[in-house]
Design a protein around this motif. Sequence first.
Motif, mmCIF file in Angstrom:
data_model
loop_
_atom_site.group_PDB
_atom_site.id
_atom_site.type_symbol
_atom_site.label_atom_id
_atom_site.label_comp_id
_atom_site.label_asym_id
_atom_site.label_seq_id
_atom_site.Cartn_x
_atom_site.Cartn_y
_atom_site.Cartn_z
ATOM 1 N N THR A 347 -12.291 -0.779 51.916
ATOM 2 C CA THR A 347 -13.487 -1.228 52.601
ATOM 3 C C THR A 347 -14.971 -0.512 51.857
ATOM 4 O O THR A 347 -15.733 -1.278 51.659
ATOM 5 C CB THR A 347 -13.626 -0.778 54.143
ATOM 6 N N LEU A 348 -14.661 0.775 51.646
ATOM 7 C CA LEU A 348 -15.918 1.226 51.235
ATOM 8 C C LEU A 348 -16.244 1.189 49.612
ATOM 9 O O LEU A 348 -17.380 1.238 49.309
ATOM 10 C CB LEU A 348 -15.647 2.950 51.093
ATOM 11 N N CYS A 349 -15.207 0.751 48.726
ATOM 12 C CA CYS A 349 -15.447 0.728 47.464
ATOM 13 C C CYS A 349 -14.560 -0.369 46.727
ATOM 14 O O CYS A 349 -14.535 -0.474 45.375
ATOM 15 C CB CYS A 349 -15.531 1.868 46.678
ATOM 16 N N GLY A 350 -13.656 -0.954 47.598
ATOM 17 C CA GLY A 350 -12.987 -1.942 46.894
ATOM 18 C C GLY A 350 -11.636 -1.498 46.001
ATOM 19 O O GLY A 350 -10.828 -2.057 45.408
ATOM 20 N N CYS A 351 -11.251 -0.116 46.428
ATOM 21 C CA CYS A 351 -10.067 0.704 45.573
ATOM 22 C C CYS A 351 -9.112 0.710 46.454
ATOM 23 O O CYS A 351 -9.312 0.794 47.848
ATOM 24 C CB CYS A 351 -10.879 2.085 45.339
ATOM 25 N N PRO A 352 -7.845 1.066 45.956
ATOM 26 C CA PRO A 352 -6.783 1.143 46.752
ATOM 27 C C PRO A 352 -6.479 2.541 47.314
ATOM 28 O O PRO A 352 -5.703 2.758 48.054
ATOM 29 C CB PRO A 352 -5.654 0.957 45.729
ATOM 30 N N THR A 353 -7.515 3.270 47.150
ATOM 31 C CA THR A 353 -7.659 4.734 47.928
ATOM 32 C C THR A 353 -9.066 5.222 47.845
ATOM 33 O O THR A 353 -9.562 4.995 46.923
ATOM 34 C CB THR A 353 -6.557 5.769 47.218
ATOM 35 N N VAL A 354 -9.382 6.060 48.871
ATOM 36 C CA VAL A 354 -10.715 6.268 49.170
ATOM 37 C C VAL A 354 -10.869 7.516 47.904
ATOM 38 O O VAL A 354 -12.236 7.494 47.351
ATOM 39 C CB VAL A 354 -10.951 7.123 50.393
ATOM 40 N N PHE A 355 -10.112 8.285 47.440
ATOM 41 C CA PHE A 355 -10.323 9.209 46.367
ATOM 42 C C PHE A 355 -10.825 8.506 45.150
ATOM 43 O O PHE A 355 -11.498 8.922 44.217
ATOM 44 C CB PHE A 355 -8.834 9.899 46.011
ATOM 45 N N ALA A 356 -10.268 7.404 45.128
ATOM 46 C CA ALA A 356 -10.863 6.565 43.744
ATOM 47 C C ALA A 356 -12.104 5.905 43.722
ATOM 48 O O ALA A 356 -12.783 5.513 42.640
ATOM 49 C CB ALA A 356 -9.982 5.112 43.559
#
Length: 417
Positions: A347-356
């Motif tokens: 949701t936040l950046c289109g990445c598979p994990t928020v750390f990315a």
Amino acid sequence: MATSPRLLQIFLSSSLISVFSTAAAACATPGCQLLSPCSGAEECAPGLYCGTCPASGKTRPSCTRGQATHSTDIVKNLPFNKYTWLVTHNSFSIVTEPSFTGAQRITFYNQEDSVTNQLRNGVRGLMLDMYDFEGDIWLCHSFQGQCYNFTAFEPAFNTLKEVEAFLTDSPTEIITIFIEDYVRAPKGLSRLFANADLMKYLYPLTEMPANGKDWPTITEMVEKNYRLLVFTSVASKEADEGIAYQWRYVLENEPGDPGIVPGSCPNRRESEPLNSRYASLFLQNYFTTIPVQNDACNEHSSGLTEMVNVCYKAAEKLMPNFLAVNFYMRSDGRGVFDILDRMNGLTLCGCPTVFACKCWICSLGAHLGYAKTSVQALLQIGQVIMEEPMLGMWNFQALFLEPNVSAFWRGTCFTLY
């Protein structure tokens, strides 16, 4: 100077080999990483505890995730409804809670640690059942709208003071309370929150966004000190007490067993359809009607990813903002905390994990010009990549969550020139 994709591929591979050579050695305690064997919590790194999951066949104790990621520290200043938060179902119904009535309690339990500890571990939503009882308002896990001495837990004031203490000590945190409301005393709820000194944090009903509009940003809510959202299940209390009626502002799937049927995510009867866009907040329930403590670890490790995907599709790509579970810490290693990281990442950046979200690592394959299979081969050393589709995306979750790799990768970003 341009960086050759091939050189970067070699660098990544050699780095991973080095990391896994180190991982092969026994961990130094305290400091064992995720999934490392352990004999006690003191051996595991911060944020982990030593646990097992017999329900999924994992009887050997290993370091298990026990805390949520602070996603607002990674991706800042987005609207409140862009994040996903961990919610505990029946937060007060705690296995070790002593009887305040003197009677032996006869009810189901849903959690294992105090509300204060839940909040410290990253829980940001509480489900509380409130009843009139003994001239006060109590938290009860009861039936037929009546609290009894054998279903009562404690006065609601006690738990709300835990919330007040946490908000005071954590000036940038926001908490949401969902009240299953059986309080009939006039002005009972508003008086309760005032007595607990929580009105200073309450998000005003008059400023709550309607018709599916975005909420203010996290920064705006913190600046105004609107750091407590309270929803009631009784519609009349909006006019009577200024407390928001839950389903005017929140979409919700069915709780209990109907909410965990594979392939199905029906809306709760009181809620508008999940795909209606009637509200911008979405609560997903994922717990059985009858909670079984020892089964929760398997439930959080096997079926939860699928059900998040199902509900995401049922809501026509609206990610749940709240994920409510029983025994939230139980898993076979990663559990609900990993699912939250993946939900927030998408949701936040289109990445598979928020750390990315910190860098380009989530789209590394696209930037390098390699196909999915090539990037998987690059990262397969030591079983780094785990093929577990989440909302139709392949993921680099192991870059951040595999044993002994976490510390290396969480501070690492790659920029192409």
